[in-house]
Design a protein around this motif. Sequence first.
Motif, short mmCIF file in Angstrom:
data_model
loop_
_atom_site.label_atom_id
_atom_site.label_comp_id
_atom_site.label_asym_id
_atom_site.label_seq_id
_atom_site.Cartn_x
_atom_site.Cartn_y
_atom_site.Cartn_z
N ALA A 15 -7.83 12.15 71.57
CA ALA A 15 -7.99 12.35 70.13
C ALA A 15 -8.62 11.10 69.53
N PRO A 16 -9.21 11.22 68.33
CA PRO A 16 -9.78 10.04 67.66
C PRO A 16 -8.70 9.00 67.40
N PRO A 17 -9.06 7.71 67.37
CA PRO A 17 -8.05 6.65 67.25
C PRO A 17 -7.23 6.70 65.97
N ALA A 18 -7.87 6.94 64.82
CA ALA A 18 -7.11 6.95 63.57
C ALA A 18 -6.10 8.10 63.55
N LEU A 19 -6.53 9.27 63.99
CA LEU A 19 -5.62 10.41 64.01
C LEU A 19 -4.47 10.17 64.99
N SER A 20 -4.78 9.51 66.09
CA SER A 20 -3.74 9.20 67.08
C SER A 20 -2.73 8.21 66.51
N GLN A 21 -3.22 7.10 65.96
CA GLN A 21 -2.33 6.06 65.47
C GLN A 21 -1.59 6.48 64.20
N GLY B 157 -10.94 -4.47 49.26
CA GLY B 157 -11.82 -3.44 48.75
C GLY B 157 -11.21 -2.06 48.85
N LEU B 158 -12.04 -1.05 48.55
CA LEU B 158 -11.63 0.35 48.62
C LEU B 158 -11.92 0.89 50.02
N ALA B 159 -10.99 1.69 50.53
CA ALA B 159 -11.19 2.35 51.82
C ALA B 159 -11.21 3.86 51.62
N LEU B 160 -12.21 4.50 52.19
CA LEU B 160 -12.28 5.96 52.18
C LEU B 160 -11.42 6.45 53.33
N LEU B 161 -10.25 7.02 53.02
CA LEU B 161 -9.26 7.35 54.04
C LEU B 161 -8.89 8.83 54.01
N PRO B 162 -8.55 9.39 55.16
CA PRO B 162 -7.88 10.69 55.16
C PRO B 162 -6.55 10.55 54.42
N HIS B 163 -6.16 11.57 53.71
CA HIS B 163 -4.91 11.48 52.94
C HIS B 163 -3.69 11.23 53.84
N TYR B 164 -3.74 11.73 55.08
CA TYR B 164 -2.57 11.55 55.93
C TYR B 164 -2.31 10.08 56.25
N ILE B 165 -3.33 9.24 56.12
CA ILE B 165 -3.16 7.80 56.28
C ILE B 165 -2.85 7.14 54.94
N GLY B 166 -3.69 7.42 53.93
CA GLY B 166 -3.54 6.75 52.64
C GLY B 166 -2.21 7.02 51.97
N ARG B 167 -1.72 8.24 52.08
CA ARG B 167 -0.47 8.60 51.41
C ARG B 167 0.75 7.91 52.01
N LYS B 168 0.63 7.46 53.26
CA LYS B 168 1.77 6.82 53.92
C LYS B 168 1.71 5.31 53.89
N GLU B 169 0.59 4.75 53.42
CA GLU B 169 0.42 3.30 53.43
C GLU B 169 1.08 2.66 52.21
N ASN C 14 -13.37 -0.28 63.29
CA ASN C 14 -13.84 0.89 64.05
C ASN C 14 -13.03 2.16 63.84
N ASN C 15 -11.96 2.11 63.01
CA ASN C 15 -11.24 3.34 62.72
C ASN C 15 -10.53 3.21 61.38
#
Length: 295
Positions: free
Chosen positions: A103-109, A232-244, A218-219
């Motif tokens: 799986a892609p690294p961001a989705l995995s982590q 700065g601003l990061a364009l993130l999937p909500h599943y990451i941004g909402r938990k940070e 890289n992810n």
Amino acid sequence: MADKKRTEPDWQDVRVFLALGRHGSLSAAARALLVNHATIARRIQSLEATLGEKLVERRPEGYVLTPAGTRALAVASDMETAVQTLGRGDADGSPKGLVRVNAPPALSQGFLIAHLAELPKQHPGLDIDLATDLRPVSLERRETDIAVRLGRPQDGDYIAKPLGSMAFGFYGTNAVCKQVEAGGAPVFISFDEMNTYVPEAAWLVRQHSRARVAFRANNQFAQATAARTGVGLALLPHYIGRKEKGLRLCRFDPVPPPREVWLLMRRQDRKDLPIRTVVEHLMQAFVSERALFDA
């Protein structure tokens, strides 16, 4: 007494033929099986003699299957699946053995690790190998058993199961978001130069071609970590941004369209108990966490 002529295929010949059919060259098949070129050639000749048919042809671009070879590869794949299924279930019906997931690294982590790590606790005989790479590995060459992909699969004889959609937003610290929402020039966090092909990276360049990108990684999981510093601003999937913790969703538009998330597995593995167990667990995880992914 002369040796009796063999009329049934040797399994080691079949294994070599599978490797050559999947990799397309003697050198790649030899590396995959940890043998030399001569062994590959000898095993292929042996199988062709046993079956009485030409299975592969050598061309400048590598080895290609003949029509008989294509038919034989499908049968050989089924044989391989049957052999690998042996011993992959306990007497009580519990799954047993190793299942490899790519799986892609961001989705995995950011999501998969927490859910997949539950499985070996629930099933003591089941082991998980999670490989993370932005460039996917091959199901066909059996480099993985299950693949989680972003975007609808275009081809391949696989079973493809939709897991849902992944929506995006711009995330930053409260101070960064206030500045941008007040009309200040945005400073971004994005992908490094090796990964500018990623759709979100390309979209950001199109939308904000003159904006500064102050940090690259890289992810998106790493990009979220950088965003917590206020760079700065990061364009993130909500599943990451909402938990940070330390980040919030900024009122900053537009955002790229959601991407579909798919699970792929080989059709011949649909009855493999360990693989089926992992597939069902992942599908349930995405259903239960759908609100984390949606816009």
